[in-house]
Scaffold this motif. Structure first.
Motif, PDB file in Angstrom:
ATOM      1  N   ASP A  98      56.784  53.447  52.617  1.00  0.00           N
ATOM      2  CA  ASP A  98      57.184  54.402  51.580  1.00  0.00           C
ATOM      3  C   ASP A  98      58.275  55.346  52.040  1.00  0.00           C
ATOM      4  O   ASP A  98      58.972  55.931  51.225  1.00  0.00           O
ATOM      5  CB  ASP A  98      55.963  55.239  51.149  1.00  0.00           C
ATOM      6  N   PHE A  99      58.390  55.582  53.351  1.00  0.00           N
ATOM      7  CA  PHE A  99      59.299  56.619  53.828  1.00  0.00           C
ATOM      8  C   PHE A  99      60.326  56.050  54.797  1.00  0.00           C
ATOM      9  O   PHE A  99      60.652  56.694  55.784  1.00  0.00           O
ATOM     10  CB  PHE A  99      58.510  57.741  54.506  1.00  0.00           C
ATOM     11  N   VAL A 100      60.847  54.858  54.514  1.00  0.00           N
ATOM     12  CA  VAL A 100      61.810  54.253  55.443  1.00  0.00           C
ATOM     13  C   VAL A 100      63.122  55.020  55.441  1.00  0.00           C
ATOM     14  O   VAL A 100      63.674  55.334  56.493  1.00  0.00           O
ATOM     15  CB  VAL A 100      62.052  52.784  55.078  1.00  0.00           C
ATOM     16  N   LEU A 101      63.624  55.371  54.246  1.00  0.00           N
ATOM     17  CA  LEU A 101      64.920  56.049  54.166  1.00  0.00           C
ATOM     18  C   LEU A 101      64.880  57.431  54.822  1.00  0.00           C
ATOM     19  O   LEU A 101      65.769  57.726  55.639  1.00  0.00           O
ATOM     20  CB  LEU A 101      65.363  56.132  52.702  1.00  0.00           C
ATOM     21  N   PRO A 102      63.874  58.293  54.537  1.00  0.00           N
ATOM     22  CA  PRO A 102      63.813  59.566  55.267  1.00  0.00           C
ATOM     23  C   PRO A 102      63.703  59.377  56.774  1.00  0.00           C
ATOM     24  O   PRO A 102      64.268  60.169  57.547  1.00  0.00           O
ATOM     25  CB  PRO A 102      62.562  60.239  54.707  1.00  0.00           C
ATOM     26  N   PHE A 103      63.020  58.329  57.220  1.00  0.00           N
ATOM     27  CA  PHE A 103      62.887  58.083  58.656  1.00  0.00           C
ATOM     28  C   PHE A 103      64.251  57.813  59.287  1.00  0.00           C
ATOM     29  O   PHE A 103      64.606  58.374  60.323  1.00  0.00           O
ATOM     30  CB  PHE A 103      61.938  56.896  58.839  1.00  0.00           C
ATOM     31  N   GLU A 104      65.050  56.969  58.599  1.00  0.00           N
ATOM     32  CA  GLU A 104      66.388  56.666  59.145  1.00  0.00           C
ATOM     33  C   GLU A 104      67.286  57.889  59.094  1.00  0.00           C
ATOM     34  O   GLU A 104      68.061  58.145  60.017  1.00  0.00           O
ATOM     35  CB  GLU A 104      67.012  55.516  58.359  1.00  0.00           C
ATOM     36  N   VAL A 105      67.184  58.678  57.992  1.00  0.00           N
ATOM     37  CA  VAL A 105      68.009  59.876  57.883  1.00  0.00           C
ATOM     38  C   VAL A 105      67.642  60.866  58.986  1.00  0.00           C
ATOM     39  O   VAL A 105      68.513  61.538  59.545  1.00  0.00           O
ATOM     40  CB  VAL A 105      67.842  60.506  56.480  1.00  0.00           C
ATOM     41  N   SER A 106      66.345  60.941  59.344  1.00  0.00           N
ATOM     42  CA  SER A 106      65.959  61.881  60.392  1.00  0.00           C
ATOM     43  C   SER A 106      66.532  61.461  61.739  1.00  0.00           C
ATOM     44  O   SER A 106      66.825  62.319  62.576  1.00  0.00           O
ATOM     45  CB  SER A 106      64.445  61.999  60.467  1.00  0.00           C
ATOM     46  N   SER A 107      66.734  60.147  61.939  1.00  0.00           N
ATOM     47  CA  SER A 107      67.360  59.742  63.206  1.00  0.00           C
ATOM     48  C   SER A 107      68.812  60.208  63.256  1.00  0.00           C
ATOM     49  O   SER A 107      69.304  60.632  64.303  1.00  0.00           O
ATOM     50  CB  SER A 107      67.272  58.236  63.365  1.00  0.00           C
TER      51      SER A 107
END
Lengths: 164, 99
Positions: A138-147
């Motif tokens: 569910d949170f793949v995009l926020p995870f990548e943005v946080s990187s």
């Protein structure tokens, strides 16, 4: 009283007292050490709430990385206790009154809130298997943005800290 | 155990952090009080995660930790630069941004 309730009150007293100690301690090194005590009590709350993965991550990130960074900076600056100028008493009194008013407003707003009891017993939503599934479904995009956020923070810290 | 207990505890920790930001002049201690406020919010999110039996709140706590780590690294770099220029971490010296 059951064991989790007793543990909750013991941890609550320790965390509030050490948080007050962070604010009133004269020496910044004492503030850092008391803040580490507060973080360990918060880890205890996470374990009481069945968030085992977050408890481990909290210890690693806060006690292991962030507070060591604080201690390094304080020791680089060689601050002693008498060197810090104090705000005058009127400003301190006004600050305490303002914070106390915030406390009163929040308590008054939430006193009549319709809340219930926490579910007793253990749940498995805090385990790493469950959290990993939620994070990567569910949170793949926020995870990548946080990187990307981490990378920019790293570059920014190097650029700011560089001798010019 | 009613969830109200966790709400009161988080409110108390958050207010102590606000008071610390208001009454201290050492920039590093102000940063530590900001960490205290972030942790109060994290604790409340985890309590509501158990209350609603939902794992999304714990992922939010994860992202708050990421933001806190990024904030501390950049902020401490700025404090070190300020100390190098002014030989002090007193925030009252920084009331003028030039010179």
């Amino acid at each position: 009283m059951s064991l989790p309730t007793i543990l909750f009150w013991i941890l609550a007293v320790i965390s509030i007292l050490s948080a007050i100690g962070v604010v009133v301690a004269k020496n910044p090194v004492h503030s850092v050490l008391l803040l580490i005590v507060t973080f360990f009590t918060i880890t205890g709350f996470y374990i009481l709430l069945n968030a085992q993965f977050l408890a481990v991550v909290h210890i690693i990130v806060y006690a292991g990385a962030i507070m060591v960074l604080f201690l390094f900076v304080i020791m680089l600056m060689n601050l002693n206790a008498s060197g810090e100028p104090q705000k005058n008493n009127l400003v301190k009194f006004a600050g305490v009154v303002a914070g106390g008013l915030l406390l009163i407003v929040l308590v008054a707003a939430l006193k009549k809130a319709d809340t219930g009891m926490l579910i007793q017993g253990s749940t498995n939503i805090g385990l790493i298997q469950n959290l990993g599934k939620v994070l990567f479904k569910d949170f793949v995009l926020p995870f990548e943005v946080s990187s990307i956020l981490f990378l920019s923070a790293m570059i920014g810290a190097i650029v700011i800290g560089k001798k010019d | 155990m009613p969830i109200q207990n966790y709400i009161w505890l988080s409110i108390a920790l958050f207010s102590i952090g606000v008071i610390g930001v208001l009454i201290r002049r050492n920039a590093i201690v102000i940063f530590m009080c900001i960490e205290l406020m972030l942790n109060a919010v994290n604790l409340l999110l985890v309590a509501f995660s158990k209350y609603h039996h939902d794992a999304s709140a714990q992922i939010f706590v994860f992202f708050i930790m990421v933001v806190a780590a990024a904030e501390v690294s950049v902020g401490l770099a700025i404090i070190v630069m300020v100390y190098r220029h002014t030989k002090s971490v007193d925030v009252n010296i920084l009331n003028r941004l030039k010179n």
